[in-house]
Design a protein around this motif. Structure first.
Motif, PDB file in Angstrom:
ATOM      1  N   GLN A 151       1.019  -0.966  -0.094  1.00  0.00           N
ATOM      2  CA  GLN A 151       0.137  -0.163   0.120  1.00  0.00           C
ATOM      3  C   GLN A 151       1.153   1.211  -0.027  1.00  0.00           C
ATOM      4  O   GLN A 151       1.055   1.880  -0.882  1.00  0.00           O
ATOM      5  CB  GLN A 151      -0.735  -0.134   1.559  1.00  0.00           C
ATOM      6  CG  GLN A 151      -1.798   1.002   0.972  1.00  0.00           C
ATOM      7  CD  GLN A 151      -2.817   1.123  -0.093  1.00  0.00           C
ATOM      8  OE1 GLN A 151      -2.883  -0.102  -0.501  1.00  0.00           O
ATOM      9  NE2 GLN A 151      -3.398   2.102  -1.208  1.00  0.00           N
ATOM     10  N   LEU A 154       2.279   2.065  -3.166  1.00  0.00           N
ATOM     11  CA  LEU A 154       1.082   2.413  -4.305  1.00  0.00           C
ATOM     12  C   LEU A 154       0.702   3.908  -3.781  1.00  0.00           C
ATOM     13  O   LEU A 154       0.544   4.262  -5.099  1.00  0.00           O
ATOM     14  CB  LEU A 154       0.031   1.686  -4.095  1.00  0.00           C
ATOM     15  CG  LEU A 154      -1.025   1.527  -5.524  1.00  0.00           C
ATOM     16  CD1 LEU A 154      -0.831   0.951  -6.278  1.00  0.00           C
ATOM     17  CD2 LEU A 154      -2.063   0.704  -4.738  1.00  0.00           C
ATOM     18  N   LYS A 158       0.708   6.765  -6.613  1.00  0.00           N
ATOM     19  CA  LYS A 158      -0.550   8.030  -7.445  1.00  0.00           C
ATOM     20  C   LYS A 158       0.149   9.368  -6.904  1.00  0.00           C
ATOM     21  O   LYS A 158      -0.800   9.865  -7.193  1.00  0.00           O
ATOM     22  CB  LYS A 158      -1.138   7.236  -6.461  1.00  0.00           C
ATOM     23  CG  LYS A 158      -2.473   6.304  -6.359  1.00  0.00           C
ATOM     24  CD  LYS A 158      -3.205   6.052  -4.863  1.00  0.00           C
ATOM     25  CE  LYS A 158      -4.469   4.749  -5.399  1.00  0.00           C
ATOM     26  NZ  LYS A 158      -5.180   4.247  -4.022  1.00  0.00           N
ATOM     27  N   ARG A 202       0.689   0.320 -12.103  1.00  0.00           N
ATOM     28  CA  ARG A 202      -0.026  -0.924 -10.656  1.00  0.00           C
ATOM     29  C   ARG A 202      -0.835  -1.883 -10.991  1.00  0.00           C
ATOM     30  O   ARG A 202      -0.826  -2.395  -9.821  1.00  0.00           O
ATOM     31  CB  ARG A 202      -1.325   0.461 -10.388  1.00  0.00           C
ATOM     32  CG  ARG A 202      -0.294   1.882  -9.652  1.00  0.00           C
ATOM     33  CD  ARG A 202      -1.562   2.223  -9.755  1.00  0.00           C
ATOM     34  NE  ARG A 202      -3.039   3.291  -9.626  1.00  0.00           N
ATOM     35  CZ  ARG A 202      -3.614   3.975 -10.023  1.00  0.00           C
ATOM     36  NH1 ARG A 202      -4.131   4.035  -9.093  1.00  0.00           N
ATOM     37  NH2 ARG A 202      -4.447   4.168 -10.874  1.00  0.00           N
TER      38      ARG A 202
END
Length: 266
Positions: A151, A154, A158, A202
């Protein structure tokens, strides 16, 4: 006369979340969105937020402008001089983003469910997997730690995301082979963060996460830390050569784990 659609003031992570919720609640075809209808409902939601004096983020306002632009383009007659290949549906890019967003929501839900199961289930581990001179002084990493690192990577991707349309397909098998190739170059192991960050998108990161989970299950690799809060390392385990020889991995190769679609590339 049809009953008007009622919007409840739910909370959404972003404009794509809101659009996806509107589409799913009304059982619309995501590939054939009635853009005028969905634009009206989207704007109604924003107006309700304004009446309640709730700040609306720039992302929601930008999406509203995008929907209005798409609606305007669809009202224009098609160019009679343009060929079939040049007549692009104005909704195409939005549909690609919604489909991708839905995939990531499903993957996030799956990871959340696995995390909840991990938090509420205790099992007696096979201690022989973590015995030996090469494992002394190391801490075994849990599924929660693995998901946390995924996470974090990720989220960083972003923050610097830009829109780039791609149509690549990534599979779990490809990521297993990529991880194997990296582990064969070192006896010290590789950092989990580096493996995730080496993924080109992703979609590839999700396949990489599934590959790590599968290889841990097959006892081909082990995740460990040299110290608390230290970097998580992926290392070859005692079944590494056996798994990649084909016996254990052959069944996993038939599992249809692949992600194909437009990417929001970092």
């Amino acid at each position: 006369m049809a009953t008007p659609y009622k919007i409840h003031l739910d909370t959404y992570d972003g404009p794509l979340d809101l659009l996806l919720d509107l589409i799913r609640k009304q059982e619309m075809d995501i590939h054939n969105i009635p853009i005028a209808r969905i634009t009206g409902q989207y704007l109604e939601y924003l107006h309700k937020l304004e009446k309640l004096d709730i700040d609306v983020s720039a992302d929601f306002i930008y999406m509203a402008a995008t929907l209005i632009l798409i609606k305007s383009k669809m009202l224009l007659p098609p160019d009679p001089l343009a060929g079939p290949e040049d007549q692009i549906d104005p909704r195409a890019e939005l549909v690609d983003r919604l489909v991708e967003h839905e995939k990531f929501k499903s993957a996030a839900q799956l990871l959340y469910q696995k995390q909840q199961i991990e938090a509420h289930v205790w099992s007696k581990p096979d201690l022989s997997l973590y015995e030996g001179e090469d494992m002394q002084g190391e801490l075994v990493v849990s599924l929660v730690d693995l998901v946390r690192v995924f996470q974090q990577v990720l989220d960083r991707r972003k923050e610097v995301a830009k829109i780039e349309l791609r149509h690549d397909t990534f599979t779990v098998e490809q990521m297993m082979e990529a991880l194997r190739a990296q582990l064969l170059t070192t006896e010290e192991g590789i950092e989990l963060v580096s493996f995730f960050e080496s993924c080109p998108s992703r979609s590839a990161m999700i396949c990489a996460l599934l590959a790590v989970l599968e290889l841990v299950r097959l006892q081909a690799i082990v995740l460990a830390q040299a110290e608390i809060f230290g970097a998580i390392l992926i290392r070859k385990h005692k079944m590494f050569d056996v798994v990649f020889a084909g016996g254990e991995l052959s069944a996993a190769r038939h599992v249809p784990h692949s992600i194909d679609g437009s990417e929001e590339q970092a």
